[in-house]
Design an enzyme around this catalytic site. Sequence first.
Site, short mmCIF file in Angstrom:
data_model
loop_
_atom_site.label_atom_id
_atom_site.label_comp_id
_atom_site.label_asym_id
_atom_site.label_seq_id
_atom_site.Cartn_x
_atom_site.Cartn_y
_atom_site.Cartn_z
CB ILE A 1 -1.26 0.17 1.00
CG1 ILE A 1 -1.62 -1.27 0.88
CG2 ILE A 1 -1.99 1.29 1.51
CD1 ILE A 1 -1.75 -1.26 2.87
CE1 TYR A 2 5.76 1.74 -3.19
CE2 TYR A 2 3.88 -0.34 -3.69
CZ TYR A 2 5.12 0.81 -2.74
OH TYR A 2 6.07 -0.30 -3.86
#
EC number: 4.6.1.1
Length: 175
Positions: free
Chosen positions: A36-37
Site C-alpha cells: 500500500i503506497y
Amino acid sequence: MIEVEIKVKIDDKNKVVEQLKKLGFKFIKKKFQEDIYFNGIDRDFRETDEALRIRDEDGNFFVTYKGPKIDKISKTREEIEVKIEDKEKMRQIFKKLGFKEVPPIRKIREIYKKEDIEASIDDVEGLGLFLELEKSISDINEKDKVLEEMMEILKALNISKDNIIRKSYLELRGL
C-alpha cells in the site's frame, strides 16, 4: 542501507528458474505481498522519485521509505524499513497526517538466493512476470561492482541489459 536493484520483464518463468538454479541460486521461499503506497503531503513522490509504503508479507508488516534512484541504469536507492505490528493503525496514522493512499500492488514473489544476491520472480497482478535482482550494501562505492555482477547474471540468463526496467510497479501501472 542502499538497495542495488535491477528489474526485467520475463515471459517464461520456468526457463528463468531453471537457469538461476544452474547458476547456483537456491529456492528460499514463496510469499504473497501487498504493498500500500502513499503519496506525499508537501511533495509529489512521483516527481521526487521517492516511495513510502506499508507492506503486508504473509501477515508480517513493514513500513518502507525509498529515496530517489541514484543512477541512470538501475533502481539503486536508499531504503529504510521497519517492522510494525499493526498495518491498519499505521495506515490510519499516515492518512491522519495527510498522506494520500494509492491503489495497492499485489504480487506473488518467489525468492532465490546465491551468496548475498537475491533473485525474485514476481507475478504482479495486472502486470505479469518480472525478475528482480537485488543486494543491500552499506557503502555506495560497492554499487558499480554489484551492478557488474548483476549484469553478468543477466547475460548468463540470455537477458539483454537493454531490457532493464527502472520504473516501479506503481509507475508501470500508471499511478
